[in-house]
Design an enzyme around this catalytic site. Structure first.
Site, PDB file in Angstrom:
ATOM      1  N   CYS A 181    -112.441  33.818 -97.115  1.00  0.00           N
ATOM      2  CA  CYS A 181    -111.058  34.144 -97.993  1.00  0.00           C
ATOM      3  C   CYS A 181    -110.979  35.873 -98.058  1.00  0.00           C
ATOM      4  O   CYS A 181    -108.969  36.035 -97.964  1.00  0.00           O
ATOM      5  CB  CYS A 181    -111.873  34.798 -99.494  1.00  0.00           C
ATOM      6  SG  CYS A 181    -112.780  36.398 -99.276  1.00  0.00           S
ATOM      7  N   CYS A 231    -103.138  33.718-101.444  1.00  0.00           N
ATOM      8  CA  CYS A 231    -103.209  33.922-102.929  1.00  0.00           C
ATOM      9  C   CYS A 231    -104.590  34.978-102.800  1.00  0.00           C
ATOM     10  O   CYS A 231    -104.319  35.746-103.395  1.00  0.00           O
ATOM     11  CB  CYS A 231    -103.391  32.537-103.367  1.00  0.00           C
ATOM     12  SG  CYS A 231    -104.609  32.758-105.402  1.00  0.00           S
ATOM     13  N   CYS A 232    -105.115  34.801-101.750  1.00  0.00           N
ATOM     14  CA  CYS A 232    -106.796  35.939-101.510  1.00  0.00           C
ATOM     15  C   CYS A 232    -106.841  36.618-100.984  1.00  0.00           C
ATOM     16  O   CYS A 232    -107.173  37.438-102.053  1.00  0.00           O
ATOM     17  CB  CYS A 232    -107.819  35.055-100.432  1.00  0.00           C
ATOM     18  SG  CYS A 232    -108.626  33.616-101.540  1.00  0.00           S
ATOM     19  N   CYS A 255    -111.116  27.150-106.865  1.00  0.00           N
ATOM     20  CA  CYS A 255    -111.109  26.983-105.341  1.00  0.00           C
ATOM     21  C   CYS A 255    -112.988  26.332-105.330  1.00  0.00           C
ATOM     22  O   CYS A 255    -113.823  26.378-103.967  1.00  0.00           O
ATOM     23  CB  CYS A 255    -110.441  27.749-104.235  1.00  0.00           C
ATOM     24  SG  CYS A 255    -109.412  28.539-104.503  1.00  0.00           S
ATOM     25  N   CYS A 295    -113.581  31.717-106.841  1.00  0.00           N
ATOM     26  CA  CYS A 295    -112.951  31.013-107.662  1.00  0.00           C
ATOM     27  C   CYS A 295    -112.763  29.532-108.743  1.00  0.00           C
ATOM     28  O   CYS A 295    -113.114  28.909-108.019  1.00  0.00           O
ATOM     29  CB  CYS A 295    -111.382  32.028-107.486  1.00  0.00           C
ATOM     30  SG  CYS A 295    -111.327  33.813-107.444  1.00  0.00           S
TER      31      CYS A 295
END
Ligand code: SF4
Length: 433
Positions: free
Chosen positions: A244, A136-137, A221, A218
């Protein structure tokens, strides 16, 4: 503070770019030029001498960001400030981008967004952070930043030694793996230094800072910290993840999660992180996500897999008949063709059936014994992604070496020249090339 005397030698090195500068003076020399807390001195050197018109600031507009951005504005408010708009930020962070920019007079804040195709493909439900936060990162941060930084010779970060164990080795200047200079003016600052600077300059706080959010990324998280916890304890809470991935350094110590060796999928001419995990038996079909389910398993539980809500892949083994899933192809975000040995050609037939006869247009990847000599042949069959474990193949692909084949036993399309039967065509082809 004593500065290095500027000379034509210095100017020549600067003109040649950051790497030559470092070759001339060395990263060690740069790091010995400033007192540990001389953040403004480090920044001024980077902006005005080291990377003139070739430097950007990367800011999260988080809890401490006002300090670095205030220093930047005092030197050059027009310096590009890159903000990664991951799409998952708190609303308060987006409001703070505007508040801080207006208050400080930043004139060049650039918003970076993830690639929409990548999101649609790998994170359609915006919940990849739950199952695979590294990927995702990678999609939401690393890839957009890599793209933006290709236009700069260096970048400035707000990282500090005290924040995590891994950051405990930070220096003011680093040479990154992609030969850029990373500047960390606040490397030696602690929480008291930051708080004092904010107070002296009356800087606006992030709206969430007063609620226990001492490090802000984010929304999914990030959580508030309680008394006694470290400032970054609320980031990726409960996961073995502290970075990240944008802070990948030549010493491999800051962000080992994104080491190049872990970019295993070769696609669109380069190695990228592979968001797909290994298939494991056990989870119910409705829970399967980002894994290639073996064809027989899929067929045996077709209804349940078709109803599953998550992105799903299909694994096609050597003896599998892909026509069994002809009506299900739209369910798959990726299809993996297994090549157990390089002598087994059945994977090529499966690929051609999928693409040419059944009209599959999505990711078609080769897994298993993928060697550089096979890749042109695999491409001819419609395979467009390659999971590469073979060291020599990886090296060849990284160097842009690919086998070239211009005559074929079984030609595809109108441009390929068949071997044997029409030798006049072969001669014509070679005499024209
Ligand atoms: S911090 Fe979380 S939501 Fe943001 S990009 Fe990384 S994993 Fe995704």
């Amino acid at each position: 503070m004593e500065m290095i005397e500027h000379s034509s030698h210095t100017d020549a090195a600067r003109r040649a770019g950051g790497e030559s500068w470092l070759a001339a003076f060395g990263i060690m020399a740069l790091n010995s030029m400033f007192g540990q807390k001389d953040a403004s001195g480090v920044l001024r050197m980077a902006i005005e001498d080291l990377l003139v018109d070739d430097l950007a600031v990367v800011s999260s507009f988080g809890a401490d960001s006002a300090v670095l951005l205030h220093m930047v504005c005092a030197i050059n408010p027009d310096l590009p400030v890159l903000f990664l708009q991951t799409g998952r930020h708190f609303d308060q962070t987006l409001a703070y981008v505007k508040t801080l920019s207006d208050r400080l007079g930043l004139t060049n804040v650039q918003t970076l967004v993830p690639d929409s195709d990548q999101l649609a493909r790998f994170d359609p439900d915006a919940d990849l952070w739950k199952s695979d936060p590294d990927s995702c990162c990678h999609i939401r941060k690393t890839e957009p930043l890599d793209k933006a930084l290709s236009g700069f010779g260096g970048w400035v970060t707000g990282r500090k030694r005290h924040q995590t164990q891994e950051r405990g080795v930070l220096s003011h200047f680093e040479l990154t793996d992609d030969k850029r200079i990373k500047v960390n003016p606040l490397a030696y600052w602690d929480e008291e230094d930051v708080a004092a600077y904010k107070k002296v300059h009356n800087l606006p706080e992030h709206p969430l800072f007063g609620s226990g959010f001492t490090s802000i990324g984010c929304a999914p998280c990030t959580s508030a910290v309680t008394t006694g916890e470290g400032a970054r304890a609320g980031r990726w809470r409960g996961l073995n993840k502290t970075e990240c991935g944008i802070h990948f350094d030549v010493n491999k110590r800051i962000s080992p999660a994104m080491a190049k060796a872990e970019l295993t999928l070769f696609r669109d001419g380069r190695f990228v992180a592979d968001p797909w995990g290994k298939w494991v038996e056990g989870p119910a079909p409705s829970e399967a996500r980002y894994a290639h389910v073996p064809l027989a398993q899929f067929v045996a539980n077709r209804t349940a897999y078709l109803a599953g809500p998550h992105p799903l892949g299909l694994l096609v083994g050597a003896g599998d008949n892909v026509e069994e899933v002809a009506s299900d192809l739209s369910r798959f975000s990726s299809i993996a063709i297994e090549f157990r040995t390089f002598t087994d050609g059945r994977g090529y037939s499966s690929a051609r059936l999928l693409v040419e006869r059944m009209g599959y247009k999505g990711e078609l990847r080769a897994v298993g014994d993928v060697l550089v000599d096979q890749i042109p042949l695999m491409r001819r069959c419609g395979i467009n992604a390659f999971v590469v474990g073979h060291a020599a193949t990886r090296k060849a692909l990284e160097q842009g070496v690919q086998s070239a084949i211009d005559v074929f036993m079984q030609p595809v399309g109108v441009d390929e020249i068949p071997l044997g039967t029409r030798c006049f065509l072969r001669r014509a082809n070679h005499s024209n090339s």
